[in-house]
Scaffold this active site. Sequence first.
Site, PDB file in Angstrom:
ATOM      1  N   CYS A 121       0.863  -1.182   0.000  1.00 30.02           N
ATOM      2  CA  CYS A 121       0.000   0.000   0.000  1.00 30.02           C
ATOM      3  C   CYS A 121       0.899   1.231   0.000  1.00 30.02           C
ATOM      4  O   CYS A 121       1.732   1.391   0.903  1.00 30.02           O
ATOM      5  CB  CYS A 121      -0.868  -0.031   1.256  1.00 30.02           C
ATOM      6  SG  CYS A 121      -1.888   1.430   1.497  1.00 30.02           S
TER       7      CYS A 121
ATOM      8  N   CYS B 213      -1.315   3.593  -6.568  1.00 25.31           N
ATOM      9  CA  CYS B 213      -2.099   2.966  -5.489  1.00 25.31           C
ATOM     10  C   CYS B 213      -2.338   1.537  -5.949  1.00 25.31           C
ATOM     11  O   CYS B 213      -2.685   1.308  -7.119  1.00 25.31           O
ATOM     12  CB  CYS B 213      -3.422   3.716  -5.307  1.00 25.31           C
ATOM     13  SG  CYS B 213      -4.665   2.815  -4.337  1.00 25.31           S
TER      14      CYS B 213
HETATM   15  N1  DGL Z   1      -4.093   0.548  -1.824  1.00 24.59           N
HETATM   16  C1  DGL Z   1      -3.701   1.737  -1.150  1.00 24.59           C
HETATM   17  C2  DGL Z   1      -2.477   2.378  -1.803  1.00 24.59           C
HETATM   18  O1  DGL Z   1      -1.706   1.710  -2.465  1.00 24.59           O
HETATM   19  C3  DGL Z   1      -4.685   2.802  -0.840  1.00 24.59           C
HETATM   20  C4  DGL Z   1      -6.126   2.708  -0.891  1.00 24.59           C
HETATM   21  C5  DGL Z   1      -6.789   3.453   0.242  1.00 24.59           C
HETATM   22  O2  DGL Z   1      -6.957   2.850   1.272  1.00 24.59           O
HETATM   23  O3  DGL Z   1      -7.126   4.643   0.088  1.00 24.59           O
HETATM   24  O4  DGL Z   1      -2.236   3.539  -1.644  1.00 24.59           O
END
Ligand code: DGL
Length: 260
Positions: free
Chosen positions: A84, A192
């Site tokens: 993430c 993301c």
């Molecule tokens: N998957 C997460 C990232 O790579 C973010 C998504 C979220 O929780 O806003 O930033």
Amino acid sequence: MEREGGATVREDKIGPIGMFDSGVGGISVLKEAVKQLPKERFLFYGDTLHAPYGTKTREEVLFLSEQVVEYLLDRGAKAIVIACNTATSAAAATLREKYSLPIIGMEPALKPASMLHKDGMVLSLATPGTIAGEKYAHLFSLYGEGVVSQPCPGLMEFVERMEMDGPRIREYLERLFSPYREKKVEAIVLGCTHYVFLRKIIASFFPKVPLIDGNEGTVRQLIRRLNEEGLLANEGEGSVELISSGGHEAEAIMRALMQA
Ligand code: DGL
């Protein structure tokens, strides 16, 4: 290795690689990791109950990330992958100070995208939290030439619902991309891990524009760190365990995305 409170962290080759995200997006990283490391055991935690992370404060994301890492350590993780970008930005430095096991993070792939920049623009898509963070500002100071940073609040939620196409997401993207449709876009950064599952629909707005994510680079870094620490599993069978704070429904979506 000592943890706060004196508990011991297992540091053998048998422990799983703990991986987490705010939800299902990190499954895109997990898939790449399983491909490159078929003998490893993976324990993936999606914090769907507390998603999204991208619109929370840095302090909130740090707190949530610490809770998840504690859980993964209790389950014997030998290394942690923060699958993430938002949680990496908010928590990686603090987690590395606190724990001595390898902690691998992610960042939007501005560096590889910068190689494609000539006289047009690079569109960097990420969460509001990632774009507002210090880590991103540093990355931007190095590779930000020609980059336009576009926060996408609300976009990860489509992936959480497995809504990768359809009128609602098309309308969202139509609005998001309208300032760029007539521009010379040379590359798009999927900053993301959720957006990696939206490759097809994003590409339909920008045919022929390369879409760049950081997943391969993250897994390369994971392999490098496991190697350095002598933690690479080189025998036995690999496995994947998927857990979500969002319960069975979210786990079913994670399983479906593993197959996608
Ligand atoms: N998957 C997460 C990232 O790579 C973010 C998504 C979220 O929780 O806003 O930033």
